[in-house]
Motif scaffolding. Structure first.
Motif, PDB file in Angstrom:
ATOM      1  N   LYS A  30       0.817  -1.209   0.000  1.00 29.06           N
ATOM      2  CA  LYS A  30       0.000   0.000   0.000  1.00 29.06           C
ATOM      3  C   LYS A  30       0.852   1.261   0.000  1.00 29.06           C
ATOM      4  CE  LYS A  30      -4.277  -1.672   2.139  1.00 29.06           C
ATOM      5  NZ  LYS A  30      -5.188  -1.544   3.302  1.00 29.06           N
ATOM      6  N   ASN A  84      -3.659  -4.230  -4.381  1.00 32.71           N
ATOM      7  CA  ASN A  84      -3.860  -4.146  -2.929  1.00 32.71           C
ATOM      8  C   ASN A  84      -5.036  -5.005  -2.478  1.00 32.71           C
ATOM      9  OD1 ASN A  84      -1.744  -2.353  -2.471  1.00 32.71           O
ATOM     10  ND2 ASN A  84      -3.037  -0.542  -2.773  1.00 32.71           N
ATOM     11  N   THR A 129      -4.904  -8.075   0.133  1.00 31.20           N
ATOM     12  CA  THR A 129      -5.672  -7.984   1.375  1.00 31.20           C
ATOM     13  C   THR A 129      -6.645  -9.148   1.523  1.00 31.20           C
ATOM     14  OG1 THR A 129      -5.523  -5.570   1.305  1.00 31.20           O
ATOM     15  CG2 THR A 129      -7.229  -6.524   2.715  1.00 31.20           C
TER      16      THR A 129
END
Length: 212
Positions: free
Chosen positions: A20, A61, A65
């Motif tokens: 990130k 991302n 995640t």
């Protein structure tokens, strides 16, 4: 104590945060950025528009995640490309080419971010007290192993040895090697097996590239 036995399908905070925190960097080709600069920049070769790169970064991302995997990222990639009207990128036009391109983007970002997250975990003071040495592990799954990487298998050195500054995996495109932390007792066993010294010439700098 942080876990260090994770895989691509097991999200963990250090890895996700590293990914990130990367800054979006537009590029025309993969040669526009090299070596350590990749640690700070999120790059997709040929993605030169800010909105496109932002959407690709978000898709990466999200994949990291959720731990949703390559196939899910491939679908997100296709949506981003369509939404932004991106054309002319390497791999476009055939199913095999598009699959190859999404795999390169996914595996490169996942491998490097996992390595960075793992490095952060291994450097935790509490963990270092228990396991102050690191061992290089060559991947059994490598179809075409690099002979140098194979020769480093089992090499066990203190965590602060200069070797790790340049040889902490992944070492090159597609490298699947990894590092595992071991105790002083395990390190002594490696020393007895002749695995406590890096190979001769490991730190010699190539005058053409400036790298070991």
């Amino acid at each position: 104590m942080a876990r260090t036995d994770v895989g691509f399908g097991t999200p963990f905070d250090a890895q996700i945060q590293f990914l990130k925190n990367k800054l979006n960097l537009p590029t025309a080709t993969w040669q526009d950025i090299e070596n350590a600069a990749h640690d700070r920049a999120f790059v997709v070769a040929g993605a030169a528009k800010a909105d496109l790169l932002t959407d690709l970064h978000k898709a990466m991302n999200d994949a990291a995640t959720s731990g949703s995997g390559l196939n899910a990222f491939g679908k997100s990639f296709a949506d981003v490309v369509k939404t932004n009207g991106w054309t002319g990128w390497t791999g476009e036009g055939t199913a095999s080419g598009e699959a190859w391109r999404t795999k390169v983007i996914y595996q490169t970002n996942m491998a490097t971010s996992y390595a960075a997250g793992r490095y952060q975990q291994l450097m935790e003071p509490e963990f270092l007290k228990l396991r102050p040495l690191w061992r290089y592990i060559h991947s059994d799954g490598a179809i075409n192993p690099r002979l140098k990487h194979l020769a480093w298998h089992g090499l066990t050195l203190p965590y602060d040895h200069p070797f790790w500054q340049t040889h902490f995996p992944p070492c090159g495109w597609g490298c699947q090697c990894r590092v595992t932390a071991v105790s002083a007792k395990e390190g002594a066993a490696s020393a007895n097996a002749g695995l406590s010294d890096p190979p001769k010439g490991w730190d010699v700098v190539d005058p053409a590239t400036g790298a070991p």
